[in-house]
Design an enzyme around this catalytic site. Structure first.
Site, PDB file in Angstrom:
ATOM      1  N   LEU A  26      47.542  30.578  36.654  1.00 38.90           N
ATOM      2  CA  LEU A  26      46.728  30.307  35.475  1.00 38.90           C
ATOM      3  C   LEU A  26      45.799  31.485  35.191  1.00 38.90           C
ATOM      4  CD1 LEU A  26      45.812  26.618  36.329  1.00 38.90           C
ATOM      5  CD2 LEU A  26      47.226  27.353  34.392  1.00 38.90           C
ATOM      6  N   PRO A  27      45.267  31.577  33.965  1.00 41.84           N
ATOM      7  CA  PRO A  27      44.277  32.624  33.688  1.00 41.84           C
ATOM      8  C   PRO A  27      43.056  32.496  34.601  1.00 41.84           C
ATOM      9  CG  PRO A  27      45.080  31.643  31.642  1.00 41.84           C
ATOM     10  CD  PRO A  27      45.609  30.789  32.758  1.00 41.84           C
ATOM     11  N   ASP A 110      52.682  41.615  35.411  1.00 43.93           N
ATOM     12  CA  ASP A 110      51.442  40.838  35.365  1.00 43.93           C
ATOM     13  C   ASP A 110      51.471  39.909  34.159  1.00 43.93           C
ATOM     14  OD1 ASP A 110      48.901  39.856  35.525  1.00 43.93           O
ATOM     15  OD2 ASP A 110      47.893  41.727  34.967  1.00 43.93           O
ATOM     16  N   ASN A 149      35.445  35.070  37.726  1.00 48.88           N
ATOM     17  CA  ASN A 149      36.534  35.758  37.027  1.00 48.88           C
ATOM     18  C   ASN A 149      36.370  35.644  35.512  1.00 48.88           C
ATOM     19  OD1 ASN A 149      37.760  36.559  39.381  1.00 48.88           O
ATOM     20  ND2 ASN A 149      39.204  34.853  39.452  1.00 48.88           N
ATOM     21  N   SER A 394      36.162  66.472  52.865  1.00 45.09           N
ATOM     22  CA  SER A 394      37.605  66.214  52.912  1.00 45.09           C
ATOM     23  C   SER A 394      37.901  64.721  52.959  1.00 45.09           C
ATOM     24  CB  SER A 394      38.228  66.915  54.125  1.00 45.09           C
ATOM     25  OG  SER A 394      37.563  66.538  55.319  1.00 45.09           O
TER      26      SER A 394
END
Length: 481
Positions: A26-27, A110, A149, A394
């Site tokens: 789901l979103p 996706d 989210n 580095s």
């Protein structure tokens, strides 16, 4: 251990063939975050990988959310909208074919793929072409994660640029409710699958085969999506700057630098956390250093509380990581470029032609360093707190290249000046990077290089030089990768 070094005639590594990873969920379940993190890691290992996002392709073809038909994300759709969605799906799938046909090895598709019928239709097409299909399902029942989210969407999703934050959240909630009605979890065992619960809290796998698929599972076991900021700073000036073997302590200017670094980091971090509504005294700052004296001792001021420090003192944890020692220059230790040209002309020419892969006599190459740092990169993915890495140029180059997604050939060319604090914020839709200048004292060369330590800092003949620029007293614009 893996790191980018070699290619094969077919362009495929690890005898793994071509792999299509189809996200399912789901979103607001972290699919894009997981996809981008996995892409970053696989590219680092040398695997030709890309994320092809249905949402990105839809935005490219149709525009943002405000330009879509009102029923584009609803359960009931008009015939015109159905045709429009099918056109977008076919165009996106064609991008997947194009990448595979161009020699790519792994595609991360996706998309929601929320019905059994839809994901089986996609899988069967590519399975017939000999491409291995793996379902990657992200489930989430933690409301805090879901809300975090959703809230992050208003900041980073291209769909909601320019929207009022509350309207963006409300629109996204409506989209989720429409998807929940017809969502079908992955229960079929036709295809190998990986199920991630609450973005790393729990993981389940089915019929995963081969080295590369196993590496994918290993990586996914170590990720999370908690917002955090990663800072990078070089260690302070040492008493013997140009000697790898000496492992000397900080000079007086080095100790002054360490104190200034502490002030600047705590001040910068406090502002950042307060903007997000977080009390700085409640969030721990984790500091990583190498086991070399100049690196570890640069972190010492963070463990003391001075009269000018914020009250209460910041929560700080310092960790030594022996893998983060600077690149070993071997017999070139302490030599200038002119001396190396004179005494090692053949080796010098090979080094100039490939600063990333060439290994000086009894030294490490940048590839060797990348291999050594891989466990550190995994720990970087696992770390949930704000992180300050006080290291050698580095080492910072290699970790920055991993986070930002630079190719291996550019790693030796990243200039990391002492006196610049590099701030990196990973998000679902990119990595934001900017540099802040805080120090002009001894130990900061105009070019950021020490002639006697050129093996670590030499980058003049490497193409694609890139560095987050910093101006005195001015924050640089962010770089989005």
């Amino acid at each position: 251990m893996v790191a980018p070094l070699y290619t094969t005639a077919s362009g495929l590594l690890f005898h793994a063939g071509k792999i299509l990873v189809c996200t399912v969920g789901l979103p607001a379940r972290g699919k894009t975050h997981i996809s981008r993190a996995l892409e970053r890691y696989l590219r680092w290992t040398g695997v030709k990988t890309t994320v092809i996002a249905l949402g990105d392709y839809r935005r490219k073809v149709l525009g943002g959310a405000h330009q879509l038909p009102p029923d584009y994300f609803t359960l009931e759709k008009s015939p015109e909208t159905i045709k429009l969605r099918e056109k977008v799906l076919q165009g996106c799938e064609q991008q997947i074919w194009d990448f595979f046909n161009a020699g790519g090895q792994v595609v991360i598709y996706d998309a929601n793929n929320g019905t059994r019928e839809r994901r089986n239709a996609v899988a069967e097409k590519f399975d017939k072409a000999g491409i291995h299909v793996v379902m990657l399902e992200s489930l989430c029942d933690n409301e805090e994660i879901i809300m975090a989210n959703i809230r992050s969407v208003k900041i980073s999703s291209p769909d909601y640029r320019g929207w009022d934050p509350e309207k963006a959240v409300a629109d996204y909630y409506n989209r989720i409710r429409d998807h929940e009605i017809h969502y079908e979890p992955v229960e079929e065992t036709t295809w190998p699958f990986i199920r991630i619960i609450n973005v790393g809290e729990k993981i389940m796998v089915n019929h995963i085969q081969g080295y590369l698929q196993s590496r994918i599972v290993f990586f996914l076991m170590n990720i999370h999506n908690r917002p955090r900021t990663i800072y990078f700073a070089r260690s302070g000036q040492s008493l013997i700057e140009h000697s790898y073997k000496a492992d000397s302590d900080l000079s007086p200017a080095g100790w002054e630098y360490a104190e200034r670094l502490k002030e600047f980091v705590l001040e910068r971090r406090a502002k950042s956390l307060e903007q997000r509504g977080i009390n700085p005294s409640e969030r721990r700052l984790v500091i990583w250093t190498s086991a070399r004296r100049r690196s570890h001792h640069t972190a010492w001021p963070f463990l003391t509380h001075g009269p000018n420090d914020p009250s209460p003192p910041a929560k700080v944890k310092v960790i030594e990581r022996p893998q983060m020692s600077e690149i070993n220059p071997g017999v070139w230790d302490g030599l200038t470029p002119e001396q190396v040209r004179k005494y090692y002309p053949d080796e010098w020419e090979r080094f100039v032609n490939d600063p990333y892969a060439y290994r000086a006599p009894r030294a490490e190459s940048y590839h060797d360093l990348c291999v050594r740092l891989e466990p550190t990169l995994i720990e970087l993915e696992r770390e949930k707190e704000d992180l300050l890495i006080i290291g050698h140029a580095s080492v910072i180059r290699c970790i920055l290249a991993y986070l930002i997604g630079l190719p291996a050939s550019e790693i030796p060319a990243i200039e990391v000046a002492r006196g610049d604090l590099i701030e990196v914020v990973p998000t679902s839709y990119g990595v934001y990077s900017q540099a802040h200048h805080f120090w002009d004292g001894p130990g900061r060369a105009a070019s950021g290089k020490d002639e006697h330590n050129f093996y670590e800092n030499y980058a003049e003949d490497t193409r694609g030089k890139r560095r987050p620029e910093a101006k005195p007293g001015v924050d640089s614009p962010p770089i989005v990768a």
